[in-house]
Design a protein around this motif. Sequence first.
Motif, PDB file in Angstrom:
ATOM      1  N   UNK A  28     -42.602 -13.425  67.144  1.00 50.86           N
ATOM      2  CA  UNK A  28     -42.993 -14.075  65.919  1.00 50.86           C
ATOM      3  C   UNK A  28     -42.461 -12.849  64.748  1.00 50.86           C
ATOM      4  N   UNK A  29     -42.916 -11.776  65.035  1.00 53.38           N
ATOM      5  CA  UNK A  29     -42.407 -10.825  64.021  1.00 53.38           C
ATOM      6  C   UNK A  29     -41.114 -11.119  63.567  1.00 53.38           C
ATOM      7  N   UNK A  30     -39.849 -10.946  64.728  1.00 54.17           N
ATOM      8  CA  UNK A  30     -38.701 -10.986  64.602  1.00 54.17           C
ATOM      9  C   UNK A  30     -38.220 -12.405  63.855  1.00 54.17           C
ATOM     10  N   UNK A  59     -36.344  -7.271  54.475  1.00 48.27           N
ATOM     11  CA  UNK A  59     -37.424  -8.076  55.243  1.00 48.27           C
ATOM     12  C   UNK A  59     -38.000  -7.455  56.248  1.00 48.27           C
ATOM     13  N   UNK A  60     -37.054  -6.665  57.059  1.00 50.44           N
ATOM     14  CA  UNK A  60     -38.174  -5.890  58.039  1.00 50.44           C
ATOM     15  C   UNK A  60     -38.923  -4.904  57.571  1.00 50.44           C
ATOM     16  N   UNK A 389     -37.809  10.657  57.151  1.00 50.51           N
ATOM     17  CA  UNK A 389     -37.438   9.399  57.312  1.00 50.51           C
ATOM     18  C   UNK A 389     -37.906   8.509  58.418  1.00 50.51           C
ATOM     19  N   UNK A 390     -37.592   9.223  59.565  1.00 48.81           N
ATOM     20  CA  UNK A 390     -38.069   8.535  60.902  1.00 48.81           C
ATOM     21  C   UNK A 390     -39.485   8.431  61.090  1.00 48.81           C
ATOM     22  N   UNK A 391     -40.117   9.612  60.665  1.00 51.51           N
ATOM     23  CA  UNK A 391     -41.691   9.671  60.864  1.00 51.51           C
ATOM     24  C   UNK A 391     -42.182   8.601  59.902  1.00 51.51           C
ATOM     25  N   UNK A 392     -41.520   8.340  58.725  1.00 56.82           N
ATOM     26  CA  UNK A 392     -42.212   7.333  57.894  1.00 56.82           C
ATOM     27  C   UNK A 392     -41.789   6.032  58.383  1.00 56.82           C
ATOM     28  N   UNK A 393     -40.723   5.803  58.914  1.00 57.00           N
ATOM     29  CA  UNK A 393     -40.426   4.439  59.628  1.00 57.00           C
ATOM     30  C   UNK A 393     -41.265   4.180  60.712  1.00 57.00           C
ATOM     31  N   UNK A 394     -41.354   5.230  61.463  1.00 58.32           N
ATOM     32  CA  UNK A 394     -42.302   5.097  62.734  1.00 58.32           C
ATOM     33  C   UNK A 394     -43.841   4.746  62.227  1.00 58.32           C
ATOM     34  N   UNK A 395     -44.213   5.320  61.419  1.00 57.55           N
ATOM     35  CA  UNK A 395     -45.681   5.303  60.956  1.00 57.55           C
ATOM     36  C   UNK A 395     -45.899   4.137  59.972  1.00 57.55           C
ATOM     37  N   UNK A 418     -36.724   1.285  64.245  1.00 58.66           N
ATOM     38  CA  UNK A 418     -38.021   2.150  64.445  1.00 58.66           C
ATOM     39  C   UNK A 418     -39.186   1.571  63.574  1.00 58.66           C
ATOM     40  N   UNK A 419     -38.823   0.909  62.458  1.00 60.82           N
ATOM     41  CA  UNK A 419     -39.907   0.052  61.843  1.00 60.82           C
ATOM     42  C   UNK A 419     -40.474  -1.184  62.713  1.00 60.82           C
ATOM     43  N   UNK A 420     -39.680  -1.688  63.236  1.00 58.78           N
ATOM     44  CA  UNK A 420     -40.124  -2.721  64.032  1.00 58.78           C
ATOM     45  C   UNK A 420     -41.127  -2.304  65.081  1.00 58.78           C
ATOM     46  N   UNK A 421     -40.501  -1.371  65.944  1.00 50.51           N
ATOM     47  CA  UNK A 421     -41.383  -0.874  66.927  1.00 50.51           C
ATOM     48  C   UNK A 421     -42.488   0.031  66.869  1.00 50.51           C
ATOM     49  N   UNK A 422     -42.313   0.610  65.559  1.00 52.57           N
ATOM     50  CA  UNK A 422     -43.463   1.321  64.817  1.00 52.57           C
ATOM     51  C   UNK A 422     -44.798   0.136  64.531  1.00 52.57           C
ATOM     52  N   UNK A 423     -44.293  -0.821  64.226  1.00 50.20           N
ATOM     53  CA  UNK A 423     -45.410  -2.068  63.853  1.00 50.20           C
ATOM     54  C   UNK A 423     -45.728  -2.865  65.134  1.00 50.20           C
ATOM     55  N   UNK A 424     -44.878  -3.243  65.996  1.00 53.65           N
ATOM     56  CA  UNK A 424     -45.374  -3.792  67.044  1.00 53.65           C
ATOM     57  C   UNK A 424     -46.187  -3.189  68.114  1.00 53.65           C
ATOM     58  N   UNK A 425     -46.071  -1.787  68.143  1.00 54.19           N
ATOM     59  CA  UNK A 425     -46.565  -0.876  68.863  1.00 54.19           C
ATOM     60  C   UNK A 425     -45.921  -0.312  69.982  1.00 54.19           C
ATOM     61  N   UNK A 426     -45.965   1.158  70.291  1.00 54.38           N
ATOM     62  CA  UNK A 426     -45.466   1.779  71.383  1.00 54.38           C
ATOM     63  C   UNK A 426     -45.994   1.412  72.691  1.00 54.38           C
ATOM     64  N   UNK A 427     -47.268   0.976  72.604  1.00 51.08           N
ATOM     65  CA  UNK A 427     -47.632   0.595  74.193  1.00 51.08           C
ATOM     66  C   UNK A 427     -47.144  -0.769  74.344  1.00 51.08           C
TER      67      UNK A 427
END
Length: 451
Positions: A28-30, A59-60, A389-395, A418-427
């Motif tokens: 759904x996020x995608x 958009x992402x 930049x990577x930390x900002x995207x992940x967080x 990284x932004x998408x995975x950071x929002x959906x969640x590493x778990x």
Amino acid sequence: MAFGLSVSRQRLARRLLHVSPPLSLAALYFVFTVLGALSFKLPGATLVPMTWSEAFFTATSAVTVTGLSVVDPVGAFTMFGEAVLMVLIQLGGLGLMTFAVLVLAALRVPVGLTGQIYRREELNQSSLHRLMRLVKRIFQVVLICELLGAALLAVSFVPMLGLGRGLWVALFHSVSAINTAGFSTFSSGLEPFAGDPVVNVVIPLLFIVGGIGYVVIDDIARLRRWSRFSLHTKIMLTGSAALILWGWGAFAALEWHNPETLGQFDSPWLRIMVAWFQGVTPRTAGFNTVDVAGMHDSTALMVISLMLIGGGPTSTAGGIKVTTFVVMCLATVAFFQRRTQLNAFGRSIGLPEVLKVMALTAISVVLVFIGVFILSATQEGHFLDVCFEVASAFGTVGLSRGFTGELTEPGRVVIMAIMFIGRVGPLTLGYFLATRSVPRVRFPEGRIHLG
């Protein structure tokens, strides 16, 4: 014909039941990211044509409530484009399944067990009966905060921009703040308002509320007494307070004499106020009242650590979450004290929670490391800027040292992922990769040497 449609619906329902909730939420996020990119390509959405890369990146960033941008918001969007951006932020911040529940309730469509399970996955709840009440509480809090925040911000924006534009910009920033998105309609962020007390109070309060977690807000609204709060709420409140004080104090101490940040202000009280804003911003908010690229390297490392920790579960924030960080610290202390059980506020923390914390932390570290490695291999730039930049995207923070605009096409793809995975969640990522199996044989315990 009707019988055939009924059979088809039953088959579709069975297939949906076999789709894991994390996969459904990620899909759904995608989908909303794709719809957002298509909306940005409409002629009336932008002042100048956007490339597909710019549209998908924006958009992402909006759906994941990050705030990183490869286009200048002032010269890029029309009023319609800003409205599309604000809607995407609202969808991503509140959670698409929560938004879907509100729409279904408005249409008088009953929400079945499957929908409740999906909603439980988004809100990270263990019981089903509290979900609908929690969803209503979420929308009440968000609506009240957004309207109140817009009214207060209008005091600063209307005199500067006029009534119509000022009210719109106030609403946009209020929505962006409560969802911890960090998007601004100003080219330099909120730097022109570094000395504005209204902006320096309202914006941080909004993203603190948005990032603390709606379960905590629900506990506070219902129970109203510290002794009756859940263990989760107590850990979140104490952990958040400690991190806010640490970020505020550390930023002030490290940047007090830096002429590019706090040193440009003559008044000590103004420096303290700006330090307050920038000290709490890394908790996934993404707004800035000073030039982020002008910070000392030591301050940038401190900000990176705060961005990786993030906010609270069931919130609009990203990162590994405050509760994860606190439990990890408690487990470390317990190890050095040779204790086999974790205790906090008169309650014990079970082994499954500790294992979940270790898995979440490990996946997060690996993800950030891979992102830094790929970006370093494909981009020319300072290593600290790449890590930032990577930390900002992940967080899902949105702060940048000016590196976002220098991203090449492969670099944009990496940051979007990284932004998408950071929002959906590493778990959730771990949920996709893991295979469930019930052990049929138990082996005797062995000993290994660690450290």
